[in-house]
Scaffold this motif. Structure first.
Motif, PDB file in Angstrom:
ATOM      1  N   SER A  89     130.377 110.222 -76.954  1.00 48.35           N
ATOM      2  CA  SER A  89     129.971 109.462 -75.768  1.00 48.35           C
ATOM      3  C   SER A  89     129.127 110.313 -74.837  1.00 48.35           C
ATOM      4  O   SER A  89     129.257 111.544 -74.814  1.00 48.35           O
ATOM      5  N   THR A 146     127.192 109.762 -70.707  1.00 46.10           N
ATOM      6  CA  THR A 146     126.880 108.897 -69.578  1.00 46.10           C
ATOM      7  C   THR A 146     125.577 109.373 -68.938  1.00 46.10           C
ATOM      8  O   THR A 146     125.469 110.523 -68.519  1.00 46.10           O
ATOM      9  N   SER A 152     122.702 108.971 -65.942  1.00 49.60           N
ATOM     10  CA  SER A 152     122.585 108.560 -64.551  1.00 49.60           C
ATOM     11  C   SER A 152     121.119 108.424 -64.187  1.00 49.60           C
ATOM     12  O   SER A 152     120.270 109.124 -64.734  1.00 49.60           O
ATOM     13  N   TYR A 203     123.925 103.750 -63.941  1.00 49.08           N
ATOM     14  CA  TYR A 203     124.522 104.510 -65.028  1.00 49.08           C
ATOM     15  C   TYR A 203     124.385 103.773 -66.344  1.00 49.08           C
ATOM     16  O   TYR A 203     124.241 102.555 -66.388  1.00 49.08           O
ATOM     17  N   GLN A 219     126.766 104.089 -69.658  1.00 49.73           N
ATOM     18  CA  GLN A 219     127.847 104.682 -70.431  1.00 49.73           C
ATOM     19  C   GLN A 219     127.594 104.341 -71.890  1.00 49.73           C
ATOM     20  O   GLN A 219     127.522 103.164 -72.255  1.00 49.73           O
ATOM     21  N   ASN A 254     128.959 104.786 -75.700  1.00 52.28           N
ATOM     22  CA  ASN A 254     130.089 105.125 -76.557  1.00 52.28           C
ATOM     23  C   ASN A 254     129.728 104.873 -78.018  1.00 52.28           C
ATOM     24  O   ASN A 254     128.771 104.160 -78.326  1.00 52.28           O
TER      25      ASN A 254
END
Length: 123
Positions: free
Chosen positions: A17, A19, A21, A80, A82, A84
């Motif tokens: 994963s 993240t 920004s 953001y 995210q 996964n």
């Protein structure tokens, strides 16, 4: 004018994963929507996800549905992504973009773009 700066890219193993920004500055009030796009090596830039600023409506490309989540923090003027269950095919430079126009995944709708952050997914 709106300035956008992406961060959070890097090297990750498949299944992992990350993240991303996107920090916005300048004229950020009233921004209609922001989105994420990506450009893989040797390919054209493509839409990934979009979020409408006033009601959090989101839309994703099919390949990332259920794995990626777009969100935003109004107080921080930050968006953001995210990511996964990353796959090798997610390897790309990821760009954030902002629009004051239509809620659309089409690139011409976006007037402001960041410089991109690179995501590399290893097998």
């Amino acid at each position: 004018q709106v300035q956008l700066v992406e961060s959070g890219g890097g090297l990750v193993q498949a299944g992992g994963s990350l993240t991303l920004s996107c920090a916005a500055s300048g004229r950020t009030w009233g921004s209609y929507a922001m989105g994420w796009f990506r450009q893989a090596p040797g390919k054209e830039r493509e839409f990934v996800a979009i979020i409408r600023w006033d009601d959090n409506t989101t839309y994703y490309r099919d390949a990332v549905k259920g794995r990626f989540a777009i969100s935003r923090d109004n107080a921080k003027d930050t968006m953001y992504l995210q990511m996964n269950s990353l796959k090798a095919e997610d390897t790309a430079v990821y760009y954030c973009a902002a629009t004051y126009g239509n809620f659309s995944p089409r690139q011409p709708a976006f007037a402001y773009w960041g410089q991109g952050t690179r995501v590399t997914v290893t097998a």
